[in-house]
Design a protein around this motif. Sequence first.
Motif, short mmCIF file in Angstrom:
data_model
loop_
_atom_site.label_atom_id
_atom_site.label_comp_id
_atom_site.label_asym_id
_atom_site.label_seq_id
_atom_site.Cartn_x
_atom_site.Cartn_y
_atom_site.Cartn_z
N GLY A 1 4.34 8.88 -13.91
CA GLY A 1 4.58 9.47 -13.13
C GLY A 1 5.76 9.53 -12.54
N HIS A 2 6.61 10.48 -11.68
CA HIS A 2 7.30 10.57 -11.32
C HIS A 2 8.49 10.03 -12.09
CE1 HIS A 2 5.79 11.87 -7.45
NE2 HIS A 2 4.99 10.71 -7.74
N PRO A 3 9.14 9.97 -13.00
CA PRO A 3 10.31 9.98 -13.93
C PRO A 3 11.61 10.32 -13.28
CG PRO A 3 9.76 11.92 -14.63
CD PRO A 3 8.59 11.94 -13.64
N THR A 4 11.96 10.42 -12.25
CA THR A 4 13.01 11.33 -11.54
C THR A 4 13.23 9.61 -10.40
OG1 THR A 4 12.40 12.06 -9.80
CG2 THR A 4 13.38 13.55 -11.34
N GLY A 5 12.03 8.28 -10.06
CA GLY A 5 11.89 7.13 -8.92
C GLY A 5 12.09 7.64 -7.95
N ASN A 6 11.81 9.14 -7.31
CA ASN A 6 11.74 9.63 -5.83
C ASN A 6 10.32 9.07 -5.25
OD1 ASN A 6 9.69 11.37 -7.47
ND2 ASN A 6 9.85 12.84 -6.48
N LYS A 7 9.20 8.48 -5.86
CA LYS A 7 8.52 7.91 -5.49
C LYS A 7 8.65 6.19 -5.00
CE LYS A 7 3.98 7.83 -3.69
NZ LYS A 7 3.84 8.44 -2.84
N GLY A 8 9.72 6.09 -6.14
CA GLY A 8 9.73 4.25 -5.75
C GLY A 8 10.71 4.48 -4.32
N ARG A 9 11.63 5.19 -4.54
CA ARG A 9 12.55 5.34 -3.52
C ARG A 9 12.05 5.32 -2.18
NH1 ARG A 9 15.85 7.72 -6.83
NH2 ARG A 9 15.12 9.69 -7.28
N ALA A 10 10.74 6.28 -1.95
CA ALA A 10 10.34 6.49 -0.87
C ALA A 10 8.93 5.46 -0.51
CB ALA A 10 9.15 7.02 -0.95
N LEU A 11 9.07 4.40 -1.30
CA LEU A 11 7.97 3.09 -1.21
C LEU A 11 8.88 2.40 -0.33
CD1 LEU A 11 5.96 3.00 -4.20
CD2 LEU A 11 4.82 3.42 -1.70
N ARG A 12 10.59 2.61 -1.07
CA ARG A 12 11.76 1.01 -0.71
C ARG A 12 11.89 1.93 0.62
NH1 ARG A 12 15.79 -1.76 -2.84
NH2 ARG A 12 17.78 -1.64 -1.34
N ASP A 13 12.05 3.24 1.31
CA ASP A 13 12.15 3.21 2.47
C ASP A 13 10.94 3.30 4.00
OD1 ASP A 13 14.99 4.54 1.82
OD2 ASP A 13 13.94 6.53 1.24
N LYS A 14 10.17 3.50 2.54
CA LYS A 14 8.90 2.77 3.69
C LYS A 14 9.15 1.18 4.10
CE LYS A 14 3.92 3.01 4.24
NZ LYS A 14 2.30 3.53 2.94
N ILE A 15 8.86 0.61 3.14
CA ILE A 15 9.80 -1.24 2.96
C ILE A 15 10.42 -1.33 4.03
CG2 ILE A 15 9.77 -3.07 2.38
CD1 ILE A 15 8.60 -1.84 -0.51
N LEU A 16 11.54 -0.44 4.26
CA LEU A 16 12.88 -1.11 4.87
C LEU A 16 12.65 -0.39 6.67
CD1 LEU A 16 15.71 -0.13 3.11
CD2 LEU A 16 14.76 -2.11 3.87
N LYS A 17 11.48 0.53 6.44
CA LYS A 17 11.12 1.06 8.03
C LYS A 17 10.17 0.14 8.31
CE LYS A 17 12.04 6.33 7.24
NZ LYS A 17 11.47 6.82 7.54
N THR A 18 9.49 -0.60 8.04
CA THR A 18 8.19 -1.54 8.07
C THR A 18 8.82 -2.66 8.71
OG1 THR A 18 6.44 -1.23 7.09
CG2 THR A 18 6.56 -2.47 7.51
N ILE A 19 9.86 -3.61 7.97
CA ILE A 19 10.67 -4.84 8.07
C ILE A 19 11.10 -4.14 9.27
CG2 ILE A 19 12.05 -5.94 7.52
CD1 ILE A 19 11.06 -6.04 4.37
N GLU A 20 11.98 -3.47 9.17
CA GLU A 20 12.79 -2.91 10.65
C GLU A 20 12.12 -2.66 12.40
OE1 GLU A 20 15.74 0.31 12.73
OE2 GLU A 20 15.06 0.70 10.59
#
Length: 409
Positions: A319-338
């Motif tokens: 699923g999501h072969p372009t990796g856009n879901k993974g990048r969205a999860l990474r942004d969510k992690i960074l926002k949570t830590i911030e």
Amino acid sequence: MVKEDRRRRRSLQAAMQPLRSSLCCDEGDDGWADRFFYDLENLEEDDDVDLDIVNYDDSDTVSKLLETQRYLDIMQKVEDALEKKGSDMSNSSGIVLQDYQLIVDCTALTVDIENEISIVHNFIRDNYRSKFPELQSLVYHPIDYARLVKKIGNETDLTLVDLDGLLPSATIMVVSITASTTSGKRLPEQVLQNTIDACDRSLALDSSRKKVLDFLETRMEHIAPNLSAIVGSAVAAKLMVTAGGLSPLANLPSCTVRLLGAKKTNLAGFSTVTTSQFRVGYIEQTHIFQSTPPSLRMLACRLLAGKSILAARIDSVSGHPTGNKGRALRDKILKTIEKWQEPPPAKRPKPLLVPDCKPKKRRGGRRLRRMKQRYAITDMRKMANRIQFGVAEETYLGDGLGEGYGMLG
């Protein structure tokens, strides 16, 4: 003669049974002893085997993975793929499709290499135990142990051996002090040579494992794009190889993924207060974990493990072969830590309320408690009632006359 050989085999197997039971209780029961007893029990009566020739003191007998044709073929393909890494990666999707079977073989080979390193480590430890018995309790990692054994050899004075770069300075100090009071004896030349050969074999297996990881790292952005977007290609390859593949990794809970790759640490005399109080595996090597403040790293590790599992499950079903879901999860992690690092909101002082001229008497209960809360002393009045030590209080008439302002002044 044939009946005599059969009777000899049966009597030897019966005599070895108590010895096997005692060895299986040892922490190194998965080493060369298991191979010896396995071969002994699986001897057929018709096999023409001279039992006097069976010798498990040789590293070539203990470890045979490096000489197998499967290992040689896979490593040759991996080296060829690494050489073509920088030449042509334009049609990366086609390359990944061609190397799909090789990726599956590399994942299985890495598991075999890990098991072989463990077997060779037990062989080295059993041979070197008579020379330096305390070393196995000071150095736990098999590769570090092999490097140290190869460097020390039969030397009794470790001040003459340069151990810089092999281990941390604190561990080197503890090993040197322990070696000066050890009860071990020098090894025979033949045993020492077999031990050093086993160390070379263990280091060669570790080098092959690193090559396989490098190959998988170049393909991880297409095998698991969402997972690579969160933890990076290198860490994603290590997690997938340790778990045994992408599908087994997706089936693991996050608490297990957090510990994948964790090593047993040696405190070397230090307290747990001054060292890391939690175990972290390959997640520790991610950029997000390293950029997080130390006080929040445990929370960040749990968050990374949870989101990594979600990304691995997405990649396992393509699923999501372009990796856009993974990048969205990474942004969510960074926002949570911030969000965790934001200071708490400032506490505002309550304004002074105007009391009623004729307060009515209220019965006790919720309305009375609300009334008392409404007419309670404010923060401004509390500050006016306080004075600062060593500083003259400012008053509304001046020169200490009249009511003072307290801390408000």
